[in-house]
Design an enzyme around this catalytic site. Structure first.
Site, mmCIF file in Angstrom:
data_model
loop_
_atom_site.group_PDB
_atom_site.id
_atom_site.type_symbol
_atom_site.label_atom_id
_atom_site.label_comp_id
_atom_site.label_asym_id
_atom_site.label_seq_id
_atom_site.Cartn_x
_atom_site.Cartn_y
_atom_site.Cartn_z
ATOM 1 N N ARG A 1 18.685 -27.279 -12.683
ATOM 2 C CA ARG A 1 18.797 -26.262 -13.349
ATOM 3 C C ARG A 1 20.728 -26.275 -14.657
ATOM 4 O O ARG A 1 20.799 -26.326 -13.868
ATOM 5 C CB ARG A 1 18.365 -25.013 -12.759
ATOM 6 C CG ARG A 1 18.994 -23.893 -13.366
ATOM 7 C CD ARG A 1 17.689 -23.581 -14.860
ATOM 8 N NE ARG A 1 17.753 -22.174 -15.570
ATOM 9 C CZ ARG A 1 16.682 -21.862 -16.059
ATOM 10 N NH1 ARG A 1 15.868 -22.354 -16.812
ATOM 11 N NH2 ARG A 1 16.810 -20.779 -16.781
ATOM 12 N N ARG B 1 4.290 -19.169 12.779
ATOM 13 C CA ARG B 1 5.369 -18.773 13.421
ATOM 14 C C ARG B 1 4.532 -17.738 14.216
ATOM 15 O O ARG B 1 4.556 -17.536 15.247
ATOM 16 C CB ARG B 1 6.359 -18.719 13.543
ATOM 17 C CG ARG B 1 7.602 -18.510 14.442
ATOM 18 C CD ARG B 1 7.600 -18.066 14.946
ATOM 19 N NE ARG B 1 8.646 -16.839 14.469
ATOM 20 C CZ ARG B 1 8.156 -15.634 14.748
ATOM 21 N NH1 ARG B 1 7.616 -15.048 15.578
ATOM 22 N NH2 ARG B 1 8.720 -15.011 13.172
ATOM 23 N N GLY C 1 -0.943 -5.957 22.424
ATOM 24 C CA GLY C 1 -1.409 -4.006 22.095
ATOM 25 C C GLY C 1 -0.234 -3.117 22.646
ATOM 26 O O GLY C 1 -0.528 -2.293 24.456
ATOM 27 N N LEU C 2 0.921 -3.196 22.062
ATOM 28 C CA LEU C 2 1.614 -1.703 22.579
ATOM 29 C C LEU C 2 2.366 -1.346 22.370
ATOM 30 O O LEU C 2 2.323 -0.478 22.082
ATOM 31 C CB LEU C 2 2.667 -3.137 23.036
ATOM 32 C CG LEU C 2 3.952 -2.167 23.254
ATOM 33 C CD1 LEU C 2 3.642 -1.400 24.692
ATOM 34 C CD2 LEU C 2 5.404 -3.024 23.767
ATOM 35 N N THR C 3 2.308 -1.617 20.583
ATOM 36 C CA THR C 3 3.023 -0.225 18.985
ATOM 37 C C THR C 3 2.173 0.442 19.266
ATOM 38 O O THR C 3 0.706 0.070 19.337
ATOM 39 C CB THR C 3 3.806 -1.120 18.409
ATOM 40 O OG1 THR C 3 4.082 -2.311 18.126
ATOM 41 C CG2 THR C 3 3.705 -0.412 17.237
ATOM 42 N N GLU C 4 2.121 1.928 19.403
ATOM 43 C CA GLU C 4 1.102 2.236 18.611
ATOM 44 C C GLU C 4 1.752 3.481 17.273
ATOM 45 O O GLU C 4 2.811 3.049 16.780
ATOM 46 C CB GLU C 4 0.961 3.441 19.637
ATOM 47 C CG GLU C 4 0.569 3.264 20.713
ATOM 48 C CD GLU C 4 0.391 3.993 21.881
ATOM 49 O OE1 GLU C 4 -0.400 3.766 22.795
ATOM 50 O OE2 GLU C 4 0.362 5.714 22.034
ATOM 51 N N PRO C 5 0.637 3.737 16.597
ATOM 52 C CA PRO C 5 1.243 4.376 15.180
ATOM 53 C C PRO C 5 2.033 5.658 15.489
ATOM 54 O O PRO C 5 2.859 5.655 13.953
ATOM 55 C CB PRO C 5 -0.077 5.615 14.542
ATOM 56 C CG PRO C 5 -1.476 4.546 15.914
ATOM 57 C CD PRO C 5 -0.878 4.499 16.925
ATOM 58 N N GLY D 1 14.260 -15.682 -12.930
ATOM 59 C CA GLY D 1 13.361 -15.223 -12.737
ATOM 60 C C GLY D 1 12.103 -16.098 -12.125
ATOM 61 O O GLY D 1 11.134 -15.712 -11.246
ATOM 62 N N GLU E 1 9.288 -6.647 16.696
ATOM 63 C CA GLU E 1 10.091 -6.918 18.580
ATOM 64 C C GLU E 1 11.178 -6.617 18.644
ATOM 65 O O GLU E 1 12.294 -7.176 18.668
ATOM 66 C CB GLU E 1 10.047 -8.495 17.974
ATOM 67 C CG GLU E 1 8.949 -9.169 17.663
ATOM 68 C CD GLU E 1 7.802 -9.011 19.043
ATOM 69 O OE1 GLU E 1 8.516 -9.107 20.458
ATOM 70 O OE2 GLU E 1 6.895 -9.814 18.747
#
Length: 388
Positions: free
Chosen positions: A273, A95, A135-139, A345, A368
């Site tokens: 189960r 998605r 490309g928007l988010t920066e470190p 488990g 987001e």
């Protein structure tokens, strides 16, 4: 009376149009037949199944809400939401690929680009021949896009781009990147093409979430971008935030698919189960947990359908998207964790879906806009006071 559908207790499907039901059925069949048989192994291997891209494109799932004149399907917002729901029932990574291509890359070219740019890129993107990233988010801070360090300066008929971006879905797959940068005239968007000197993508490894998705860092070292690649019809944060609203809308639907997948697995497992001479599903604790899951899924389904109708009517507000993103990511991650617990488990292995969805949703609830950010958006809506 007919038995209720355990995954649609309020028969929300009956509120869909014939076309919307056909879209949901088509994508559900694709997920069942093509995604589910391979996605566990792809997650284990940390591999995005690129072989599915031509089929995704053939189904018209890339840029599905954009006009047919650009090779897109021209579907309504509810149909796009159903696409996201059914794909994320398979895996958030699938998605995410479609969300980024459609809402974060094709949408800004359509909404903010020139007609020449639309004709140049959108048909190939709809066919899956051109892959995009955003490309928007920066470190240094993803939740504060105004604190952007990436910048572009005019140089004759070109722009010189410098900076970096982080946590970029599709980064190493991408042929083009929609990159937002500070300029003397405010934040602007640029279409940066693979192979431009100084542009590099580095895939991020060692992820425990979205393993069947490509996540990258992008670097720009004096990248020369022609002005013809600048998106001319928007300036300021309105541009990238408008894209995020489109993508967040799809994300409000997607986690419902993950939650349904987990509930389906838990229902089947607890019926088979046997513990203390009876199925786990016969215990009050298991039934209460699964009833709570169904309640939350039902509320989420009604929430997004109304949101989609508002969007199709042109009345959707960004804060309404924030409420749905916050609510539906939270219900999905809680359901995935509870289902993992019901599997005991066995629930820790990727032979079952719950742990994979739970891990993926750790990213979905963060990207987001984090849960806290969306809570503060609603707080501001209620009080009129900005607490960011």
């Amino acid at each position: 009376m007919a038995a209720l559908n355990p995954y649609d207790l309020y028969d929300v499907r009956s509120l869909l149009s014939e076309e919307e039901r056909a879209v949901q059925d088509t994508v559900a069949r694709f997920t069942n037949e093509r995604v589910l048989p391979i996605i566990g192994d792809a997650f284990d291997q940390g591999r995005f199944p690129k072989e599915l891209v031509p089929e995704i494109a053939e189904l018209g799932l890339l840029g599905s809400s954009l006009p047919e004149k650009y090779g897109c399907a021209g579907l309504n917002a509810v149909s796009y939401g159903l696409i996201c729901q059914e794909l994320e029932r398979g895996d958030s990574g699938i998605r995410s690929f479609v969300s980024v291509q459609s809402s974060l890359c094709m949408y800004p070219i359509y909404a903010y680009g020139s007609e020449e740019q639309r004709e140049r890129w959108l048909p190939g993107m709809a066919r899956g021949e051109i892959i995009g990233c955003f490309g928007l988010t920066e470190p240094h801070g993803g939740s504060d896009p105004a604190n952007m360090k990436t910048h572009a300066r005019k140089d004759g008929g070109d722009w010189i781009l410098n900076g970096s971006k982080m946590w970029i879905t599709n980064g190493n797959l991408a042929d083009i990147a929609i990159v937002w940068a500070q300029t003397d005239e405010g934040i602007q968007g640029f279409v940066v093409e693979k192979g431009m000197p100084g542009f590099a993508a580095q895939e991020i490894k060692h992820k425990m979430s979205l393993r069947a998705s490509v996540t990258s860092a992008l670097y720009f070292d004096n990248v020369r971008v022609p002005d013809a690649n600048r998106l001319p019809n928007v300036k300021g944060l309105k541009g990238p935030l408008g894209c995020l609203t489109q993508a967040r809308y799809g994300i409000t639907w997607g986690p419902i698919g993950a939650a349904i997948a987990c509930l389906d697995e838990a229902l089947n497992y607890t019926k088979e189960r046997i513990l203390f001479d009876r199925p786990v599903a016969a215990t009050q604790s298991a039934q209460i947990k699964m009833a709570e899951m169904a309640r939350r899924i039902t509320l989420a389904q009604l929430l997004v359908l109304q949101l989609g109708r508002l969007k199709d009517a042109g009345n959707m507000q960004p804060s309404q998207v924030s409420l749905a993103k916050w609510n539906n990511c939270r219900i999905a991650i809680d359901i995935a964790r509870e289902c993992r617990d019901l599997l005991g488990g066995a629930g820790i292995t990727t032979e079952h879906a719950a742990i994979r969805h739970a891990l993926n949703l750790e990213s979905v609830i963060t990207y987001e806009g984090t849960e806290t950010v969306h809570q503060l958006v609603i707080g501001r809506e209620l009080t009129g006071i900005n607490a960011f």
